[in-house]
Design a protein around this motif. Structure first.
Motif, PDB file in Angstrom:
ATOM      1  N   GLY A 171      -9.742 -11.923   6.551  1.00  0.00           N
ATOM      2  CA  GLY A 171      -8.598 -11.593   5.705  1.00  0.00           C
ATOM      3  C   GLY A 171      -8.909 -10.825   4.450  1.00  0.00           C
ATOM      4  N   PRO A 172      -9.002 -11.516   3.319  1.00  0.00           N
ATOM      5  CA  PRO A 172      -8.930 -10.803   2.049  1.00  0.00           C
ATOM      6  C   PRO A 172     -10.192 -10.114   1.557  1.00  0.00           C
ATOM      7  CG  PRO A 172      -8.973 -13.159   1.653  1.00  0.00           C
ATOM      8  CD  PRO A 172      -8.913 -12.965   3.134  1.00  0.00           C
ATOM      9  N   ILE A 173     -11.356 -10.394   2.129  1.00  0.00           N
ATOM     10  CA  ILE A 173     -12.582  -9.756   1.653  1.00  0.00           C
ATOM     11  C   ILE A 173     -13.119  -8.865   2.766  1.00  0.00           C
ATOM     12  CG2 ILE A 173     -14.888 -10.091   0.720  1.00  0.00           C
ATOM     13  CD1 ILE A 173     -13.926 -12.750  -0.417  1.00  0.00           C
ATOM     14  N   TRP A 174     -13.112  -7.564   2.486  1.00  0.00           N
ATOM     15  CA  TRP A 174     -13.492  -6.578   3.490  1.00  0.00           C
ATOM     16  C   TRP A 174     -14.796  -5.901   3.117  1.00  0.00           C
ATOM     17  CZ3 TRP A 174      -8.568  -3.267   4.934  1.00  0.00           C
ATOM     18  CH2 TRP A 174      -7.596  -4.110   5.499  1.00  0.00           C
ATOM     19  N   ASP A 194     -10.229   8.841  11.047  1.00  0.00           N
ATOM     20  CA  ASP A 194      -9.203   9.826  10.689  1.00  0.00           C
ATOM     21  C   ASP A 194      -8.258  10.085  11.857  1.00  0.00           C
ATOM     22  OD1 ASP A 194     -10.252  10.192   8.125  1.00  0.00           O
ATOM     23  OD2 ASP A 194     -11.615  11.769   8.792  1.00  0.00           O
ATOM     24  N   ILE A 195      -8.489   9.392  12.971  1.00  0.00           N
ATOM     25  CA  ILE A 195      -7.679   9.577  14.175  1.00  0.00           C
ATOM     26  C   ILE A 195      -6.809   8.337  14.373  1.00  0.00           C
ATOM     27  CG2 ILE A 195      -7.731  10.005  16.655  1.00  0.00           C
ATOM     28  CD1 ILE A 195     -10.619  11.144  16.138  1.00  0.00           C
ATOM     29  N   GLU A 196      -5.522   8.503  14.146  1.00  0.00           N
ATOM     30  CA  GLU A 196      -4.596   7.370  14.194  1.00  0.00           C
ATOM     31  C   GLU A 196      -4.653   6.614  15.521  1.00  0.00           C
ATOM     32  OE1 GLU A 196       0.147   6.394  13.447  1.00  0.00           O
ATOM     33  OE2 GLU A 196      -0.593   8.419  13.125  1.00  0.00           O
ATOM     34  N   SER A 197      -4.714   7.340  16.618  1.00  0.00           N
ATOM     35  CA  SER A 197      -4.697   6.698  17.937  1.00  0.00           C
ATOM     36  C   SER A 197      -5.986   5.929  18.242  1.00  0.00           C
ATOM     37  CB  SER A 197      -4.431   7.733  19.028  1.00  0.00           C
ATOM     38  OG  SER A 197      -5.468   8.707  19.038  1.00  0.00           O
ATOM     39  N   ALA A 198      -7.035   6.170  17.485  1.00  0.00           N
ATOM     40  CA  ALA A 198      -8.315   5.476  17.687  1.00  0.00           C
ATOM     41  C   ALA A 198      -8.410   4.178  16.890  1.00  0.00           C
ATOM     42  CB  ALA A 198      -9.470   6.394  17.304  1.00  0.00           C
ATOM     43  N   ALA A 199      -7.393   3.898  16.077  1.00  0.00           N
ATOM     44  CA  ALA A 199      -7.433   2.738  15.184  1.00  0.00           C
ATOM     45  C   ALA A 199      -6.873   1.477  15.837  1.00  0.00           C
ATOM     46  CB  ALA A 199      -6.649   3.037  13.917  1.00  0.00           C
ATOM     47  N   ASP A 200      -7.457   0.353  15.467  1.00  0.00           N
ATOM     48  CA  ASP A 200      -6.916  -0.949  15.858  1.00  0.00           C
ATOM     49  C   ASP A 200      -5.758  -1.332  14.945  1.00  0.00           C
ATOM     50  OD1 ASP A 200      -8.986  -1.474  17.773  1.00  0.00           O
ATOM     51  OD2 ASP A 200     -10.311  -1.983  16.092  1.00  0.00           O
ATOM     52  N   LEU A 201      -5.797  -0.781  13.726  1.00  0.00           N
ATOM     53  CA  LEU A 201      -4.874  -1.208  12.683  1.00  0.00           C
ATOM     54  C   LEU A 201      -4.542  -0.036  11.772  1.00  0.00           C
ATOM     55  CD1 LEU A 201      -3.678  -3.920  11.589  1.00  0.00           C
ATOM     56  CD2 LEU A 201      -5.723  -4.100  10.181  1.00  0.00           C
ATOM     57  N   LYS A 202      -3.239   0.163  11.509  1.00  0.00           N
ATOM     58  CA  LYS A 202      -2.808   1.190  10.555  1.00  0.00           C
ATOM     59  C   LYS A 202      -2.530   0.486   9.231  1.00  0.00           C
ATOM     60  CE  LYS A 202       0.327   2.505  13.424  1.00  0.00           C
ATOM     61  NZ  LYS A 202       1.511   3.121  13.998  1.00  0.00           N
ATOM     62  N   VAL A 203      -3.169   0.988   8.163  1.00  0.00           N
ATOM     63  CA  VAL A 203      -3.119   0.335   6.855  1.00  0.00           C
ATOM     64  C   VAL A 203      -2.582   1.295   5.807  1.00  0.00           C
ATOM     65  CG1 VAL A 203      -4.536  -0.742   5.056  1.00  0.00           C
ATOM     66  CG2 VAL A 203      -5.064  -1.167   7.458  1.00  0.00           C
ATOM     67  N   PHE A 204      -1.725   0.770   4.941  1.00  0.00           N
ATOM     68  CA  PHE A 204      -1.245   1.522   3.784  1.00  0.00           C
ATOM     69  C   PHE A 204      -1.695   0.789   2.536  1.00  0.00           C
ATOM     70  CE2 PHE A 204       1.936   2.277   0.439  1.00  0.00           C
ATOM     71  CZ  PHE A 204       1.847   3.655   0.340  1.00  0.00           C
ATOM     72  N   VAL A 205      -2.214   1.538   1.555  1.00  0.00           N
ATOM     73  CA  VAL A 205      -2.635   0.953   0.279  1.00  0.00           C
ATOM     74  C   VAL A 205      -1.530   1.194  -0.736  1.00  0.00           C
ATOM     75  CG1 VAL A 205      -4.378   0.947  -1.530  1.00  0.00           C
ATOM     76  CG2 VAL A 205      -5.053   1.415   0.833  1.00  0.00           C
ATOM     77  N   THR A 206      -0.998   0.112  -1.295  1.00  0.00           N
ATOM     78  CA  THR A 206       0.061   0.204  -2.288  1.00  0.00           C
ATOM     79  C   THR A 206      -0.486  -0.063  -3.689  1.00  0.00           C
ATOM     80  OG1 THR A 206       2.236  -0.633  -2.962  1.00  0.00           O
ATOM     81  CG2 THR A 206       0.729  -2.230  -1.987  1.00  0.00           C
ATOM     82  N   ASP A 207       0.180   0.497  -4.680  1.00  0.00           N
ATOM     83  CA  ASP A 207      -0.175   0.245  -6.080  1.00  0.00           C
ATOM     84  C   ASP A 207       0.620  -0.924  -6.648  1.00  0.00           C
ATOM     85  OD1 ASP A 207      -1.952   2.399  -6.135  1.00  0.00           O
ATOM     86  OD2 ASP A 207      -0.390   3.807  -6.714  1.00  0.00           O
ATOM     87  N   ILE A 208       1.539  -1.456  -5.846  1.00  0.00           N
ATOM     88  CA  ILE A 208       2.409  -2.544  -6.297  1.00  0.00           C
ATOM     89  C   ILE A 208       2.038  -3.813  -5.528  1.00  0.00           C
ATOM     90  CG2 ILE A 208       4.801  -3.324  -6.549  1.00  0.00           C
ATOM     91  CD1 ILE A 208       5.536  -0.272  -6.426  1.00  0.00           C
ATOM     92  N   ASP A 250       1.538 -12.356   2.835  1.00  0.00           N
ATOM     93  CA  ASP A 250       2.365 -12.569   4.021  1.00  0.00           C
ATOM     94  C   ASP A 250       1.451 -13.076   5.121  1.00  0.00           C
ATOM     95  OD1 ASP A 250       3.980 -12.548   6.241  1.00  0.00           O
ATOM     96  OD2 ASP A 250       4.619 -10.464   6.043  1.00  0.00           O
ATOM     97  N   SER A 251       1.246 -14.381   5.166  1.00  0.00           N
ATOM     98  CA  SER A 251       0.310 -14.973   6.122  1.00  0.00           C
ATOM     99  C   SER A 251       0.762 -14.785   7.571  1.00  0.00           C
ATOM    100  CB  SER A 251       0.091 -16.457   5.819  1.00  0.00           C
ATOM    101  OG  SER A 251       1.309 -17.154   5.901  1.00  0.00           O
ATOM    102  N   GLY A 252       2.007 -14.408   7.761  1.00  0.00           N
ATOM    103  CA  GLY A 252       2.502 -14.135   9.093  1.00  0.00           C
ATOM    104  C   GLY A 252       1.809 -12.967   9.763  1.00  0.00           C
ATOM    105  N   LYS A 253       1.160 -12.120   8.971  1.00  0.00           N
ATOM    106  CA  LYS A 253       0.449 -10.959   9.502  1.00  0.00           C
ATOM    107  C   LYS A 253      -1.044 -11.216   9.666  1.00  0.00           C
ATOM    108  CE  LYS A 253       3.669  -7.387   8.392  1.00  0.00           C
ATOM    109  NZ  LYS A 253       3.801  -5.971   8.098  1.00  0.00           N
ATOM    110  N   SER A 254      -1.486 -12.432   9.389  1.00  0.00           N
ATOM    111  CA  SER A 254      -2.912 -12.730   9.461  1.00  0.00           C
ATOM    112  C   SER A 254      -3.476 -12.559  10.872  1.00  0.00           C
ATOM    113  CB  SER A 254      -3.201 -14.144   8.954  1.00  0.00           C
ATOM    114  OG  SER A 254      -2.585 -15.107   9.778  1.00  0.00           O
ATOM    115  N   GLY A 255      -2.641 -12.635  11.870  1.00  0.00           N
ATOM    116  CA  GLY A 255      -3.083 -12.426  13.249  1.00  0.00           C
ATOM    117  C   GLY A 255      -3.556 -11.010  13.531  1.00  0.00           C
ATOM    118  N   LEU A 256      -3.212 -10.067  12.665  1.00  0.00           N
ATOM    119  CA  LEU A 256      -3.662  -8.686  12.836  1.00  0.00           C
ATOM    120  C   LEU A 256      -5.158  -8.559  12.657  1.00  0.00           C
ATOM    121  CD1 LEU A 256      -0.821  -6.820  10.904  1.00  0.00           C
ATOM    122  CD2 LEU A 256      -1.170  -6.888  13.377  1.00  0.00           C
ATOM    123  N   LEU A 257      -5.737  -9.482  11.898  1.00  0.00           N
ATOM    124  CA  LEU A 257      -7.175  -9.424  11.663  1.00  0.00           C
ATOM    125  C   LEU A 257      -7.878 -10.450  12.513  1.00  0.00           C
ATOM    126  CD1 LEU A 257      -7.311  -8.956   7.807  1.00  0.00           C
ATOM    127  CD2 LEU A 257      -7.476  -7.234   9.572  1.00  0.00           C
TER     128      LEU A 257
END
Length: 91
Positions: A42-45, A8-22, A84-91
């Protein structure tokens, strides 16, 4: 990988994620599993309650523009994929 821990602490996160319905707005279509054996890059968490066991610590944002990664959640494991495979480096 990836095994995720939610903070719940943004500064403690490695990654900021937004969940979209679209789906078309997402960078990644994610399938969530309770089995760490099914989780892969990647796709299975898999989420854990123990931060030291996690590969990444994530903070879920309220706004898409605040996120490093936008995900769409699917109930079908075979639909999980990078849009967007260009972001795969985030994981």
């Amino acid at each position: 990988m990836p095994k995720m821990y939610t903070t719940d602490i943004e500064s403690a996160a490695d990654l900021k994620v937004f969940v979209t319905d679209i789906r078309s707005d997402a960078d990644l279509v994610v399938f969530e599993t309770t089995s760490e054996w099914e989780a892969n890059v990647g796709p299975i968490w898999c989420f854990t309650d123990i931060q030291s066991e996690a590969d990444k610590t994530v903070f879920f944002t309220d706004g898409q523009w605040d996120a490093d990664l936008v995900i769409f959640k699917t109930d079908n494991q075979f639909e999980a994929e990078w849009l967007d495979s260009g972001k795969s480096g985030l994981l």
